[in-house]
Design an enzyme around this catalytic site. Structure first.
Site, PDB file in Angstrom:
ATOM      1  N   PRO A 164      -7.239   6.415 -18.414  1.00 53.53           N
ATOM      2  CG  PRO A 164      -6.370   7.998 -16.953  1.00 53.53           C
ATOM      3  CD  PRO A 164      -7.668   7.382 -17.394  1.00 53.53           C
ATOM      4  N   GLY A 175     -11.200  -0.580 -21.928  1.00 55.08           N
ATOM      5  CA  GLY A 175     -11.610  -1.967 -22.037  1.00 55.08           C
ATOM      6  C   GLY A 175     -13.071  -2.086 -21.638  1.00 55.08           C
ATOM      7  CG  ASP A 176     -15.030  -5.550 -22.504  1.00 53.69           C
ATOM      8  OD1 ASP A 176     -15.561  -4.904 -23.417  1.00 53.69           O
ATOM      9  OD2 ASP A 176     -14.360  -6.579 -22.705  1.00 53.69           O
ATOM     10  N   GLY A 229      -9.210  -5.707 -22.720  1.00 52.11           N
ATOM     11  CA  GLY A 229     -10.370  -6.525 -23.056  1.00 52.11           C
ATOM     12  C   GLY A 229     -11.398  -5.676 -23.775  1.00 52.11           C
TER      13      GLY A 229
END
Length: 588
Positions: free
Chosen positions: A211, A268-269, A302
């Site tokens: 979140p 992201g990653d 990302g």
């Protein structure tokens, strides 16, 4: 057309089933596929109205068509999410006496049967009433919509049942079989087969949401852009929210393998990294990697995994890719350092870096609010400072010469293309080939090289004149590190190697600047000042007092790091079974 069909046409758009998709012949209203109902006790979502004139492209459409689907619009199979047959009760009794007209079978009169209307002018045409769910462009996104259709059944482009895959046949024997197909369910199954050819339908998905990802917008991005598309395919969806650092790793360690087949990281990653390593640390990691597919819904800052695998960093398009892409295995890189190797090495799906890139990635976390530009700023400042990061580097090469890398790339890319080429293999053959590569054993997880052993004799030491003045050391397995950073254009999903890029701090600013400016195109690896190779393993011994490694964007300690390739370890979802086309094979 008879009166019964006129009644049907009042609420159903006429459509034609073709090889490419469904052609809507008459204009009809399109409704939300995931309606906002405040009384259903579930999460609700609202959509802006989309336009529907160019469903086969991703370009902006004519706003004059908002709300109606124009005549002769093609809905490609790749955009179809679901299809359902409609019963007599669904039609508001508009054709309550249909079974007594035009010589239809009396069995069609019963309420539990599906209605098929026949065109009296053409006995070879069948009309099947269905509800079609598909995606349409809406601004920069895609959204699901529903349309009620009366499908004209065309024997020469349809299958004979849920197990047949032939796309067309004009033989009299096939026509007799096809003309005997009188129930709507088989037409629906035909549509679904073509819409999900070679793809698992009705996935069981655990969505893991950070979140706090995407500047705190990850949850909203998932709920408004991803969930409606996933829900429209009738996938089973559970949601887990991360609550603390490395929580996703704990979720993966405890997940019930019988309950899910897909883990989608709405983040992201960082969350894919945690999920993969949580699964890796399970006692039953062989079963975990055989059962589960790990993918990303790009809701973070990302999103390299989605860009490389789904060919997009747009959450809605990635959600479509999640339900429409092929399962494929990709190589992992396994990292070992003294501080954790004895407990468990770490799997890296994306990259490891030391030097300018690592410093710029981790040391700009405090300005994360800037988005991807924070990284570019960090690189520019560090390069201008002329910093160097001495080390000793030992490498096990797969392909060392740049010209040979292009040959290697084309050869392995073509293997993947052939595997997923519909003209070369049937769906059964493709699935059989994939199945033979999907079963891992414990041997697939064994490392060839021990961190505490001496350097193997077939490894090469990088010229100390370069390693003593090292500026950038970057190794990776996916072509894109960010939306505008094609750092490893020669990367391939499962070629059994990973890419290494190195630059020298003594490179003049007039040379390094155009190199950095060409990262979006990926042509930096062609420059003579850049070392680029395909490798199988390496050991890097840092010779600085302060610094760090960055692995998949995570901070790692400054100590000797050894990495080796573990082929085809993790299942993910790839568009057409391949990474996004980096155009490396056309670079000169």
């Amino acid at each position: 057309m008879n009166s019964d069909l006129s009644l049907v046409s009042a609420t159903y758009s006429r459509a034609l089933l073709t090889k490419e998709g469904i052609v809507v012949k008459t204009q009809g209203p399109v409704t939300d596929a995931y309606e906002n109902n405040p009384n259903n006790g579930k999460n609700t979502f609202s959509f802006i109205t989309g336009c529907f004139t160019c469903l086969d492209t991703d370009i902006e459409c004519d706003p004059s068509s908002v709300g109606l689907l124009p005549n002769n619009t093609l809905i490609p199979f790749r955009r179809i999410l679901n299809a359902k047959s409609l019963s007599k009760s669904t039609q508001n009794n508009s054709s309550s006496n249909a079974g007594q007209s035009n010589g239809r079978n009396s069995s069609m009169d019963t309420p539990d049967k599906k209605i098929n209307t026949f065109d009296s002018d053409n006995e070879d045409t069948r009309d099947c009433l269905i509800e079609l769910t598909f995606v349409v462009p809406s601004g920069n996104d895609i959204v699901p919509r529903k349309l009620n259709l009366s499908i004209e059944y065309v024997p020469t482009v349809t299958t004979t049942g849920p197990t047949r895959e032939n796309m067309s046949s004009t033989s009299s024997e096939d026509d007799r079989e096809l003309n005997s197909l009188d129930d709507t369910e088989n037409i629906v199954e035909t549509i679904l087969q073509r819409s999900f050819e070679g793809i698992k339908r009705h996935k069981s998905i655990l969505v893991v949401i950070n979140p706090y990802g995407g500047k705190g917008k990850a949850r909203k991005l998932y709920e408004t852009k991803c969930h409606p598309i996933l829900a429209s395919t009738e996938c089973k969806i559970d949601i887990a929210y991360t609550k603390y650092a490395k929580h996703a790793m704990d979720i993966a360690k405890e997940i019930d393998l019988e309950k899910y087949d897909t883990i989608a990281c709405a983040s992201g990653d960082g969350i894919p990294y945690e999920i993969i390593n949580g699964l890796y640390q399970r006692p039953d990691h062989v079963a975990a990697f055989n059962k589960l597919t790990v993918t990303q819904l790009p809701c973070g800052s990302g999103n390299a995994m989605s860009i490389s695998c789904h060919w997009t960093n747009n959450p809605s398009y990635a959600a479509l890719c999640l339900v429409k892409s092929n399962e494929a295995r990709i190589d992992m890189m396994c990292c070992s350092q003294e501080s954790y190797a004895n407990e468990s090495p770490r799997l890296s799906f994306l990259s490891q870096t030391y030097g300018v890139i690592a410093e710029s990635d981790i040391n700009t976390e405090f300005i994360r609010w800037m988005g991807p530009s924070r990284f570019e700023l960090g690189v520019a400042v560090t390069v201008l400072q002329g910093r160097k990061y001495p080390c000793d580097l030992y490498v096990k090469y797969a392909v060392k010469d740049k010209k040979d890398i292009q040959i290697h790339y084309i050869e392995h890319k073509n293997k993947t293309t052939l595997l997923f080429d519909r003209e070369v293999t049937t769906p059964e053959e493709r699935n059989a080939k994939l199945a033979t590569n999907n079963d891992l054993t414990e041997d697939d997880f064994k490392l060839k090289y021990n961190l505490n052993d001496d350097i193997p004799q077939d490894w090469e030491r990088l010229n100390p004149d370069i390693s003593n003045n090292l500026q950038i050391f970057y190794t990776g397995k996916m072509p894109y590190m960010a939306a505008d950073t094609k750092f490893f254009p020669a990367a391939l999903p499962s070629d059994g190697s990973f890419d290494m890029v190195i630059t020298d701090s003594r490179t003049p600013l007039t040379k390094i600047t155009p190199i950095l400016l060409s990262l979006d195109k990926g042509t930096h690896i062609l420059e003579p000042e850049v070392i680029h190779a395909k490798i199988l393993a390496y050991r890097l011994v840092p010779r600085i007092q302060e610094g760090l490694f960055s692995v998949d964007g995570e901070k790692f300690p400054l100590e000797t790091m050894q990495v080796e390739i573990l082929p085809r370890l993790v299942k993910t979802l790839l568009v057409n079974g391949s990474y996004i086309d980096s155009e490396f094979d056309t670079m000169v």
